[in-house]
Enzyme design. Structure first.
Site, mmCIF file in Angstrom:
data_model
loop_
_atom_site.group_PDB
_atom_site.id
_atom_site.type_symbol
_atom_site.label_atom_id
_atom_site.label_comp_id
_atom_site.label_asym_id
_atom_site.label_seq_id
_atom_site.Cartn_x
_atom_site.Cartn_y
_atom_site.Cartn_z
ATOM 1 N N ARG A 1 55.775 31.378 97.845
ATOM 2 C CA ARG A 1 54.753 32.022 96.924
ATOM 3 C C ARG A 1 53.697 32.475 98.006
ATOM 4 N NH1 ARG A 1 51.088 27.908 96.818
ATOM 5 N NH2 ARG A 1 51.912 25.844 96.440
ATOM 6 N N GLU B 1 57.907 21.320 103.972
ATOM 7 C CA GLU B 1 58.573 21.995 102.942
ATOM 8 C C GLU B 1 58.135 23.382 103.240
ATOM 9 O OE1 GLU B 1 56.477 20.561 99.359
ATOM 10 O OE2 GLU B 1 54.443 21.022 100.192
ATOM 11 N N HIS C 1 48.239 18.624 109.344
ATOM 12 C CA HIS C 1 49.060 19.623 108.545
ATOM 13 C C HIS C 1 48.853 20.983 109.120
ATOM 14 C CE1 HIS C 1 50.452 20.780 104.359
ATOM 15 N NE2 HIS C 1 50.203 21.801 104.826
ATOM 16 N N ARG D 1 37.276 25.592 99.760
ATOM 17 C CA ARG D 1 37.779 25.606 98.241
ATOM 18 C C ARG D 1 36.710 24.947 97.197
ATOM 19 N NH1 ARG D 1 43.911 24.347 97.158
ATOM 20 N NH2 ARG D 1 44.778 24.964 99.116
ATOM 21 N N LEU E 1 54.700 9.482 109.612
ATOM 22 C CA LEU E 1 53.879 9.813 110.748
ATOM 23 C C LEU E 1 52.713 9.008 110.804
ATOM 24 C CD1 LEU E 1 55.045 13.422 111.480
ATOM 25 C CD2 LEU E 1 55.937 11.179 112.663
#
Length: 450
Positions: free
Chosen positions: A292, A288, A209, A338, A204
Site C-alpha cells: 500500500r 516485511e 529501520h 507526524r 539484532l
C-alpha cells in the site's frame, strides 16, 4: 481504462491527499464517512459524499458491504483504499474487482502473500532479498523453537505471523525464558489477530529501520524510488522519517534498490509498495512488505519529484510507469514529522475542539492535514492529525527549515506532538543522524528518570 469517478475508502489527511491528486487528473471524487466525520475536510471538498455508518471503524471504514454499496450508488468506477483500514485486505480487493470496480492497489494475491509474515519471508528469500537468520516458516513446537534458537544464537525474536505493531512479539534473551515468552507471544497473537502462528528470527542489537519505495506496472516492469529512514519509533510506531537515510551510501542505494526493483519485476507487482529492512553494520535484513501507500510517502515525493498517488491511479488505469529507473533523480533531503493529537511526552490521546489552526508555510514546506479552526478531533481513530514535510538541498538546511516550520505551526485546543519534535531537533544524535530504532524510547526513558 480511464477512471472518471474515484471513491476514497479512507478518512483524514490521506483521504484529502488522494482527493487532491485525483482532481489534478480531472477525476471526480466520492468521500465515504462515518457520522463522526460528517464535517471533515475531505468530505467538504469531495464532489460526492456518502455516509457509511456510525463512528466505530468496524461499522463504517471497515464495513465492506457499506463501502461497496456507496460505490454503486455513487457510480464510482474505482476505489482507492489509502493506508490502514482495508488497504491491505486481500478479500476486500477481490470483492471490489468482482463488482467490476477498479482497485487502486496491488493484485489481491500479492496483498495476501505479503500479509502473512511467514509466507512473505519465504517469498522474499525466493526473490533474492536478504533475510534475517531464523526459522524456515512457522514454528510449531517448543522443541523446534529451541533447535532453531540454538542454531542462530540468542537473543532471538519470537514474532506473530499475522499482524504487526509489536503485538505478538517477544525478545528472548536465553533458552531458559524461551518457552514462557513464546507462550506469551502466541497468546497475544491469538487475541489480537485470531492466529497464534509464530516464527523465530535473530534479534539484532541496534539496527536502523530502512525501507525502499517500489512501484510496478503489473506487467513485469518495476522501479525503486530510493530509501527512507524510519528509525525514530516508539512502540514500533514511526514518529519522524527522512529521505535519504543519513547512513546509506549511494552505492548501497543503487545495489539494494536494484535488488528490490528486480524482485518486484519478477513478482509482476502492481502499484505502490514498500519493502522494509533492518540495517546494521552495512547489512540489510528483510522484515516485511507493505502492499500500500505509506504514511511517510511525501519525503520520497520531495526528493524524486514523483507524485506517488497520481502514479497509483495511472497504474490502476493500465498505463505504464511514468518514469524509468534511468530517468529518476534523487535531489536534496526531506524530513516528515507526524503530528498527533496527544500529550507530547506521555502520549495520552487528546481529542477535542481545535480552537486555532495555522499551517506552516514557505519554500519547500508542505503540510498534509484536514485540520481547520472549529474542527473537532474525534476520539475514535488514529491520533495523527497532520504531517509536516520539509525539504532542502542538504540535511543540515532541511533541519534548519524544519525548526522554523515547527515554530510557525499553530494547533490550539488539543495537545499535540509538536513540542516533542522541537525537542528532538535539539539533540546532537538527531542532528548528526546517529540513531537507531531503540534511540527514541531510550531518550524518553531518560527524560522520565531525570
Amino acid at each position: 481504462m480511464p477512471i472518471t469517478r474515484l471513491l476514497i475508502a479512507n478518512r483524514g489527511e490521506i483521504a484529502l491527499r488522494i482527493h487532491r491528486a485525483a482532481h489534478e487528473m480531472g477525476i471526480e471524487t466520492v468521500a465515504v464517512h462515518s457520522t463522526a466525520d460528517a464535517d471533515a475536510m475531505h468530505v467538504r471538498l469531495a464532489d460526492h459524499a456518502v455516509c457509511i455508518g456510525p463512528p466505530a471503524a468496524s461499522e463504517s471504514y471497515l464495513n465492506v458491504a457499506a463501502i461497496i454499496s456507496a460505490a454503486e450508488i455513487s457510480h464510482a468506477d474505482a476505489i482507492h483504499p489509502g493506508y490502514g483500514f482495508l488497504s491491505e485486505n486481500a478479500k476486500f480487493a477481490e470483492i471490489v474487482e468482482t463488482h467490476d470496480i477498479v482497485w487502486v492497489g496491488p493484485k489481491p494475491e500479492h496483498i495476501r502473500t505479503m500479509g502473512d509474515k511467514v509466507e512473505a519471508k519465504r517469498t522474499a528469500g525466493a526473490l533474492g532479498l536478504p533475510l534475517v537468520p531464523g526459522s524456515d516458516g512457522a514454528v510449531e513446537s517448543f522443541a523446534e523453537a529451541r533447535r532453531v534458537a540454538a542454531e542462530i544464537g540468542y537473543p532471538v525474536l519470537v514474532k506473530a505471523a499475522s499482524g504487526g505493531g509489536g503485538r505478538g512479539m517477544k525478545v528472548v534473551p536465553d533458552e531458559d525464558s524461551l518457552e514462557s515468552l513464546m507462550s506469551q507471544a502466541k497468546s497475544e497473537a491469538k487475541a489480537a489477530f485470531g492466529d497464534d502462528t509464530v516464527y523465530i528470527e535473530k534479534y539484532l542489537g541496534n539496527p536502523r529501520h530502512i525501507e525502499f519505495q517500489v512501484f510496478g506496472d503489473g506487467n513485469g516492469n518495476a522501479i525503486h524510488l530510493g530509501e527512507r529512514d524510519c528509525s525514530l519509533q516508539r512502540r514500533h510506531q514511526k514518529v519522524l522519517e527522512e529521505a535519504p537515510s543519513p547512513v546509506i551510501t549511494p552505492e548501497e542505494r543503487e545495489r539494494m534498490g536494484g535488488i528490490v526493483a528486480k524482485a518486484m519485476a519478477e513478482m509482476g507487482y502492481r502499484g505502490a509498495g514498500t519493502i522494509e529492512f533492518l540495517w546494521e553494520n552495512g547489512e540489510f535484513y528483510f522484515i516485511e512488505m507493505n502492499t500500500r501507500l505509506q504514511v511517510e510517502h511525501p519525503v520520497t515525493e520531495a526528493i524524486t519529484g514523483v507524485d506517488l498517488v497520481r502514479e497509483q491511479i495511472r497504474i490502476a488505469e493500465g498505463r505504464p510507469l511514468s518514469v524509468s529507473q534511468e530517468e529518476l533523480r534523487f535531489t536534496g533531503h526531506a524530513i516528515e514529522c507526524r503530528i498527533n493529537a496527544e500529550d507530547p511526552f506521555n502520549f495520552a490521546p487528546s481529542p477535542g475542539l481545535v480552537t486555532s489552526y495555522h499551517a506552516a508555510g514557505g519554500m519547500h514546506v508542505r503540510v498534509d492535514s484536514g485540520l481547520y479552526a472549529g474542527y473537532r478531533v474525534p476520539p475514535y481513530y488514529d491520533s495523527m492529525i497532520a504531517k509536516l514535510i520539509v525539504s532542502g538541498r542538504t540535511r543540515e538546511g532541511c533541519i534548519m527549515r524544519l525548526r522554523r516550520a515547527l515554530e510557525e505551526m499553530v494547533i490550539e485546543g488539543v495537545k499535540t506532538s509538536i513540542p516533542l519534535h522541537k525537542a528532538l531537533l535539539t539533540e546532537p544524535d538527531i542532528l548528526n543522524g546517529d540513531y537507531s530504532i531503540k534511540w527514541l524510547e531510550e531518550w524518553l526513558e531518560g527524560r522520565d528518570n531525570s
